[in-house]
Design an enzyme around this catalytic site. Sequence first.
Site, mmCIF file in Angstrom:
data_model
loop_
_atom_site.group_PDB
_atom_site.id
_atom_site.type_symbol
_atom_site.label_atom_id
_atom_site.label_comp_id
_atom_site.label_asym_id
_atom_site.label_seq_id
_atom_site.Cartn_x
_atom_site.Cartn_y
_atom_site.Cartn_z
ATOM 1 N N VAL A 107 7.036 10.315 -8.518
ATOM 2 C CA VAL A 107 7.178 10.637 -9.903
ATOM 3 C C VAL A 107 5.906 10.829 -10.601
ATOM 4 O O VAL A 107 4.929 10.107 -10.336
ATOM 5 C CB VAL A 107 7.772 9.344 -10.516
ATOM 6 C CG1 VAL A 107 8.389 9.372 -11.962
ATOM 7 C CG2 VAL A 107 8.928 8.719 -9.585
ATOM 8 N N GLY B 57 11.186 8.423 -6.072
ATOM 9 C CA GLY B 57 10.499 9.138 -5.014
ATOM 10 C C GLY B 57 9.109 9.600 -5.432
ATOM 11 O O GLY B 57 8.272 8.294 -5.468
ATOM 12 N N TYR C 111 2.631 -2.194 0.171
ATOM 13 C CA TYR C 111 3.637 -1.818 -0.978
ATOM 14 C C TYR C 111 4.975 -1.507 -0.446
ATOM 15 O O TYR C 111 5.766 -1.785 -0.704
ATOM 16 C CB TYR C 111 2.828 -0.552 -1.474
ATOM 17 C CG TYR C 111 3.365 0.180 -2.644
ATOM 18 C CD1 TYR C 111 3.708 -0.569 -3.922
ATOM 19 C CD2 TYR C 111 4.510 1.246 -2.353
ATOM 20 C CE1 TYR C 111 4.448 0.052 -4.918
ATOM 21 C CE2 TYR C 111 5.006 1.751 -3.464
ATOM 22 C CZ TYR C 111 4.907 1.334 -4.679
ATOM 23 O OH TYR C 111 5.813 1.799 -5.769
ATOM 24 N N ASP D 230 2.138 -10.855 -18.546
ATOM 25 C CA ASP D 230 1.922 -10.496 -17.294
ATOM 26 C C ASP D 230 2.941 -10.977 -16.535
ATOM 27 O O ASP D 230 3.051 -12.373 -16.399
ATOM 28 C CB ASP D 230 0.554 -11.242 -17.014
ATOM 29 C CG ASP D 230 0.015 -10.805 -15.651
ATOM 30 O OD1 ASP D 230 0.762 -10.473 -14.931
ATOM 31 O OD2 ASP D 230 -1.134 -10.984 -15.221
HETATM 32 N N1 NAD Z 1 5.393 6.869 -9.718
HETATM 33 C C1 NAD Z 1 6.108 6.746 -8.778
HETATM 34 O O1 NAD Z 1 5.885 7.766 -7.719
HETATM 35 C C2 NAD Z 1 6.852 5.566 -8.182
HETATM 36 C C3 NAD Z 1 7.637 5.677 -7.221
HETATM 37 C C4 NAD Z 1 8.464 4.896 -6.535
HETATM 38 C C5 NAD Z 1 8.526 3.521 -7.618
HETATM 39 N N2 NAD Z 1 7.670 3.549 -8.457
HETATM 40 C C6 NAD Z 1 7.786 2.016 -9.019
HETATM 41 O O2 NAD Z 1 8.215 2.294 -10.434
HETATM 42 C C7 NAD Z 1 7.515 1.298 -11.422
HETATM 43 C C8 NAD Z 1 6.943 1.958 -12.432
HETATM 44 O O3 NAD Z 1 6.125 2.649 -11.830
HETATM 45 P P1 NAD Z 1 5.272 3.969 -12.787
HETATM 46 O O4 NAD Z 1 4.782 5.053 -11.999
HETATM 47 O O5 NAD Z 1 5.797 4.022 -14.153
HETATM 48 O O6 NAD Z 1 3.756 2.936 -13.032
HETATM 49 P P2 NAD Z 1 2.389 3.014 -13.960
HETATM 50 O O7 NAD Z 1 1.401 2.386 -13.078
HETATM 51 O O8 NAD Z 1 2.364 4.460 -14.419
HETATM 52 O O9 NAD Z 1 2.914 2.150 -14.923
HETATM 53 C C9 NAD Z 1 3.052 0.651 -14.886
HETATM 54 C C10 NAD Z 1 3.083 0.051 -16.003
HETATM 55 O O10 NAD Z 1 3.441 -1.589 -15.355
HETATM 56 C C11 NAD Z 1 2.307 -2.440 -16.428
HETATM 57 N N3 NAD Z 1 1.962 -3.469 -15.582
HETATM 58 C C12 NAD Z 1 1.460 -3.500 -14.292
HETATM 59 N N4 NAD Z 1 1.145 -4.660 -14.059
HETATM 60 C C13 NAD Z 1 1.759 -5.570 -14.740
HETATM 61 C C14 NAD Z 1 2.007 -6.944 -14.868
HETATM 62 N N5 NAD Z 1 1.390 -7.919 -13.930
HETATM 63 N N6 NAD Z 1 2.383 -7.507 -15.987
HETATM 64 C C15 NAD Z 1 3.011 -6.632 -16.773
HETATM 65 N N7 NAD Z 1 2.927 -5.323 -16.871
HETATM 66 C C16 NAD Z 1 2.436 -4.848 -15.910
HETATM 67 C C17 NAD Z 1 1.147 -1.286 -16.668
HETATM 68 O O11 NAD Z 1 0.225 -1.818 -17.502
HETATM 69 C C18 NAD Z 1 1.851 -0.021 -16.770
HETATM 70 O O12 NAD Z 1 1.871 0.086 -18.253
HETATM 71 C C19 NAD Z 1 6.677 0.526 -10.621
HETATM 72 O O13 NAD Z 1 7.542 -0.888 -10.102
HETATM 73 C C20 NAD Z 1 6.465 1.558 -9.397
HETATM 74 O O14 NAD Z 1 6.231 0.387 -8.245
HETATM 75 C C21 NAD Z 1 6.912 4.380 -8.796
#
Ligand code: NAD
Length: 261
Positions: free
Chosen positions: A190, A188, A157, A64
Amino acid sequence: MEKRLEGKVAAVTGGGQGMGRAISLRLAQEGARVVVADLKREQADQVAAEIGAVGGEAHVVEMDVRRPEHAQAMVDAAVQRFGGLDILVNNAGVGKIIPFLETTPQDWDFMFEVNCKGLLWCSQAAARTMISQGRGGRIINLASQAGRRGEALVLAYCASKAAVISMTQSMALALAEHQITVNAIAPGIVDTPFWEEVDRQFARLHNLPTGEPKRRAVASIPLGRIEQPEDVAGVAAFLASADAGYITQQCINVDGGNWPG
Ligand SMILES: NC(=O)c1ccc[n+]([C@@H]2O[C@H](COP(=O)([O-])OP(=O)(O)OC[C@H]3O[C@@H](n4cnc5c(N)ncnc54)[C@H](O)[C@@H]3O)[C@@H](O)[C@H]2O)c1
């Protein structure tokens, strides 16, 4: 695929799904040995198996990012299993869509604990090892287009991701003398499980059918398609490679043209 990361060791937080999965796979395909770190052990194990299936090497750490001792354990695992650490990708992140007036202390703390404090603990642990190794390093942070501007329903956020951009700048300056570069990527919209949940939350708040907020968001992307995790993974691999050795303190938008800055 070109093997730009042969001999390097990487750790990817949140490596078990979405962008973390794609980044872990891509770094491994380019030759890095990868520590896949995630809260969810089973998903991280699956990613490690996928890496193994394409001839790469991975090690899973259930952790974590909010716990400094877990961040240290992730770095220790990289050192013990693979002999060091060259690349850290701070990808783990959480988001919640909440009206400004309903944002609670718990909501605020949750997003800042994971997105900012977790990123700090992992970066400190990684940087200490990179400094003692004396061979430089790369830290790559997942920011967001949400960090570039405010959004009425996304205050906490957006603020947490603006902080990620600021932390990237400060860390880059703090670590430059050690030849450790620190950059961020601002994706953006994703196509990951994250946006499935964002869609459900927007749909509830706007009284729209599920899927409609995502459809509208995608319709406004200049490049005309939703972003894939692999779009981000390629840029992360570039930032980790020697080709990006003179880039630091930057946040690169990878968003299909959503944000001009
Ligand atoms: N999906 C989007 O559109 C988007 C856009 C811009 C930025 N982001 C950022 O990109 C990153 C990845 O996003 P994603 O869409 O792949 O997210 P997701 O929610 O699909 O995956 C996130 C992963 O992080 C893990 N996680 C969450 N909290 C955790 C913790 N405390 N310790 C360890 N692991 C932890 C989860 O178990 C999961 O496997 C994030 O930082 C998100 O904020 C996402």
